[in-house]
Motif scaffolding. Sequence first.
Motif, PDB file in Angstrom:
ATOM      1  N   ALA A 107       0.825  -1.211   0.000  1.00 46.90           N
ATOM      2  CA  ALA A 107       0.000   0.000   0.000  1.00 46.90           C
ATOM      3  C   ALA A 107       0.857   1.259   0.000  1.00 46.90           C
ATOM      4  N   GLY A 108       2.163   1.103   0.178  1.00 43.42           N
ATOM      5  CA  GLY A 108       3.070   2.242   0.126  1.00 43.42           C
ATOM      6  C   GLY A 108       3.296   2.931   1.448  1.00 43.42           C
ATOM      7  N   LEU A 109       2.950   2.309   2.553  1.00 44.87           N
ATOM      8  CA  LEU A 109       3.110   2.960   3.847  1.00 44.87           C
ATOM      9  C   LEU A 109       4.563   3.050   4.297  1.00 44.87           C
ATOM     10  N   TYR A 110       5.454   2.328   3.671  1.00 47.80           N
ATOM     11  CA  TYR A 110       6.861   2.384   4.055  1.00 47.80           C
ATOM     12  C   TYR A 110       7.667   3.305   3.140  1.00 47.80           C
ATOM     13  N   PRO A 118       1.397  12.719  -2.008  1.00 53.88           N
ATOM     14  CA  PRO A 118       0.902  13.404  -3.213  1.00 53.88           C
ATOM     15  C   PRO A 118       0.418  12.420  -4.287  1.00 53.88           C
ATOM     16  N   SER A 119       1.007  11.212  -4.299  1.00 49.73           N
ATOM     17  CA  SER A 119       0.604  10.263  -5.348  1.00 49.73           C
ATOM     18  C   SER A 119      -0.290   9.155  -4.805  1.00 49.73           C
ATOM     19  N   ALA A 120      -0.616   9.205  -3.513  1.00 50.89           N
ATOM     20  CA  ALA A 120      -1.400   8.123  -2.899  1.00 50.89           C
ATOM     21  C   ALA A 120      -2.808   8.076  -3.455  1.00 50.89           C
ATOM     22  N   ARG A 121      -3.311   6.897  -3.592  1.00 47.47           N
ATOM     23  CA  ARG A 121      -4.683   6.718  -4.041  1.00 47.47           C
ATOM     24  C   ARG A 121      -5.595   6.847  -2.840  1.00 47.47           C
ATOM     25  N   HIS A 122      -6.724   7.304  -3.067  1.00 51.29           N
ATOM     26  CA  HIS A 122      -7.702   7.447  -2.004  1.00 51.29           C
ATOM     27  C   HIS A 122      -8.273   6.075  -1.657  1.00 51.29           C
ATOM     28  N   SER A 123      -8.577   5.836  -0.389  1.00 50.77           N
ATOM     29  CA  SER A 123      -9.053   4.520   0.037  1.00 50.77           C
ATOM     30  C   SER A 123     -10.420   4.169  -0.542  1.00 50.77           C
ATOM     31  N   LEU A 124     -11.119   5.136  -1.106  1.00 46.47           N
ATOM     32  CA  LEU A 124     -12.408   4.830  -1.724  1.00 46.47           C
ATOM     33  C   LEU A 124     -12.259   4.393  -3.185  1.00 46.47           C
ATOM     34  N   ASN A 125     -11.049   4.504  -3.698  1.00 46.91           N
ATOM     35  CA  ASN A 125     -10.774   4.047  -5.054  1.00 46.91           C
ATOM     36  C   ASN A 125     -10.739   2.514  -5.033  1.00 46.91           C
ATOM     37  N   LEU A 126     -11.593   1.860  -5.798  1.00 44.33           N
ATOM     38  CA  LEU A 126     -11.698   0.400  -5.768  1.00 44.33           C
ATOM     39  C   LEU A 126     -10.467  -0.310  -6.329  1.00 44.33           C
ATOM     40  N   PRO A 129      -4.876  -0.575  -3.053  1.00 43.96           N
ATOM     41  CA  PRO A 129      -4.478  -1.826  -2.415  1.00 43.96           C
ATOM     42  C   PRO A 129      -5.475  -2.426  -1.423  1.00 43.96           C
ATOM     43  N   PRO A 130      -6.082  -1.686  -0.497  1.00 41.37           N
ATOM     44  CA  PRO A 130      -6.962  -2.391   0.447  1.00 41.37           C
ATOM     45  C   PRO A 130      -8.096  -3.137  -0.245  1.00 41.37           C
ATOM     46  N   TRP A 131      -8.648  -2.507  -1.273  1.00 37.42           N
ATOM     47  CA  TRP A 131      -9.750  -3.151  -1.993  1.00 37.42           C
ATOM     48  C   TRP A 131      -9.246  -4.328  -2.823  1.00 37.42           C
ATOM     49  N   THR A 132      -8.111  -4.135  -3.455  1.00 33.37           N
ATOM     50  CA  THR A 132      -7.544  -5.215  -4.266  1.00 33.37           C
ATOM     51  C   THR A 132      -7.234  -6.421  -3.397  1.00 33.37           C
ATOM     52  N   TYR A 133      -6.611  -6.203  -2.251  1.00 30.98           N
ATOM     53  CA  TYR A 133      -6.287  -7.306  -1.343  1.00 30.98           C
ATOM     54  C   TYR A 133      -7.551  -8.014  -0.875  1.00 30.98           C
ATOM     55  N   SER A 134      -8.580  -7.256  -0.616  1.00 31.49           N
ATOM     56  CA  SER A 134      -9.794  -7.849  -0.049  1.00 31.49           C
ATOM     57  C   SER A 134     -10.574  -8.677  -1.070  1.00 31.49           C
ATOM     58  N   ARG A 135     -10.197  -8.618  -2.344  1.00 26.91           N
ATOM     59  CA  ARG A 135     -10.893  -9.417  -3.354  1.00 26.91           C
ATOM     60  C   ARG A 135     -10.198 -10.728  -3.652  1.00 26.91           C
ATOM     61  N   VAL A 136      -9.043 -10.986  -3.043  1.00 25.61           N
ATOM     62  CA  VAL A 136      -8.303 -12.222  -3.334  1.00 25.61           C
ATOM     63  C   VAL A 136      -9.006 -13.436  -2.742  1.00 25.61           C
ATOM     64  N   CYS A 137      -9.266 -13.407  -1.452  1.00 24.67           N
ATOM     65  CA  CYS A 137      -9.933 -14.525  -0.788  1.00 24.67           C
ATOM     66  C   CYS A 137     -10.511 -14.033   0.535  1.00 24.67           C
ATOM     67  N   ARG A 138     -11.277 -14.881   1.178  1.00 31.26           N
ATOM     68  CA  ARG A 138     -11.925 -14.514   2.442  1.00 31.26           C
ATOM     69  C   ARG A 138     -10.901 -14.141   3.514  1.00 31.26           C
ATOM     70  N   MET A 145      -9.423  -5.910   6.308  1.00 33.77           N
ATOM     71  CA  MET A 145     -10.424  -5.170   7.082  1.00 33.77           C
ATOM     72  C   MET A 145      -9.966  -4.924   8.515  1.00 33.77           C
ATOM     73  N   ARG A 146      -9.168  -5.837   9.044  1.00 33.77           N
ATOM     74  CA  ARG A 146      -8.680  -5.685  10.427  1.00 33.77           C
ATOM     75  C   ARG A 146      -7.387  -4.879  10.491  1.00 33.77           C
ATOM     76  N   THR A 147      -6.969  -4.278   9.379  1.00 33.04           N
ATOM     77  CA  THR A 147      -5.734  -3.497   9.335  1.00 33.04           C
ATOM     78  C   THR A 147      -6.093  -2.050   9.032  1.00 33.04           C
ATOM     79  N   PRO A 148      -6.358  -1.227  10.060  1.00 32.14           N
ATOM     80  CA  PRO A 148      -6.805   0.153   9.836  1.00 32.14           C
ATOM     81  C   PRO A 148      -5.784   1.015   9.105  1.00 32.14           C
ATOM     82  N   LEU A 149      -4.496   0.700   9.243  1.00 29.90           N
ATOM     83  CA  LEU A 149      -3.487   1.511   8.548  1.00 29.90           C
ATOM     84  C   LEU A 149      -3.648   1.479   7.026  1.00 29.90           C
ATOM     85  N   LEU A 150      -4.246   0.439   6.505  1.00 33.72           N
ATOM     86  CA  LEU A 150      -4.452   0.347   5.045  1.00 33.72           C
ATOM     87  C   LEU A 150      -5.459   1.380   4.556  1.00 33.72           C
ATOM     88  N   TRP A 151      -6.387   1.750   5.426  1.00 33.31           N
ATOM     89  CA  TRP A 151      -7.496   2.591   5.034  1.00 33.31           C
ATOM     90  C   TRP A 151      -7.187   4.040   5.357  1.00 33.31           C
TER      91      TRP A 151
END
Length: 151
Positions: A107-110, A118-126, A129-138, A145-151
């Motif tokens: 997600a680029g946090l490091y 300046p180049s970060a994507r907004h967390s509402l953009n599908l 990374p958080p959205w992409t990761y959440s579509r891989v598997c349950r 979802m349990r990682t607030p830093l992603l959002w």
Amino acid sequence: MSCPQCGYSSDRAPLPIPLYSTRVNNLLHTNDSPTEDEQKTLETFLGHGKSELQYLKARIISVKVLLEELERTKALLAKAVSEHETVLNPMRRMPDDLLVEIFLHGAGLYIDPGDYFPSARHSLNLNSPPWTYSRVCRRWRGTAMRTPLLW
């Protein structure tokens, strides 16, 4: 002893096929009749040849059936091997804390905040990374979802 599946027997020698001769060629291209000895030889070969052809036809059918059975078994085995490989994939055994670190890094946090924000994507953009990761598997969805830093 012969194979019960295909009929092969090492004891059974293939029918010797007579060599093409000039005499047979002459008989084929004329209406001359063979001599008595030639006729007996040709009739003997003809009888054995027809019998051998029937035997070979039956063996070919058996071998085709055996080949189809082997192909079906191979397909089933390939599917089972693939399924077992999937179940044993190391990603399934990766600890959640390591998965979280991979998510945060992806997600680029490091990255240096001055370069990142300046180049970060907004967390509402599908496509972020958080959205992409959440579509891989349950499991990945729950971890994201349990990682607030992603959002």
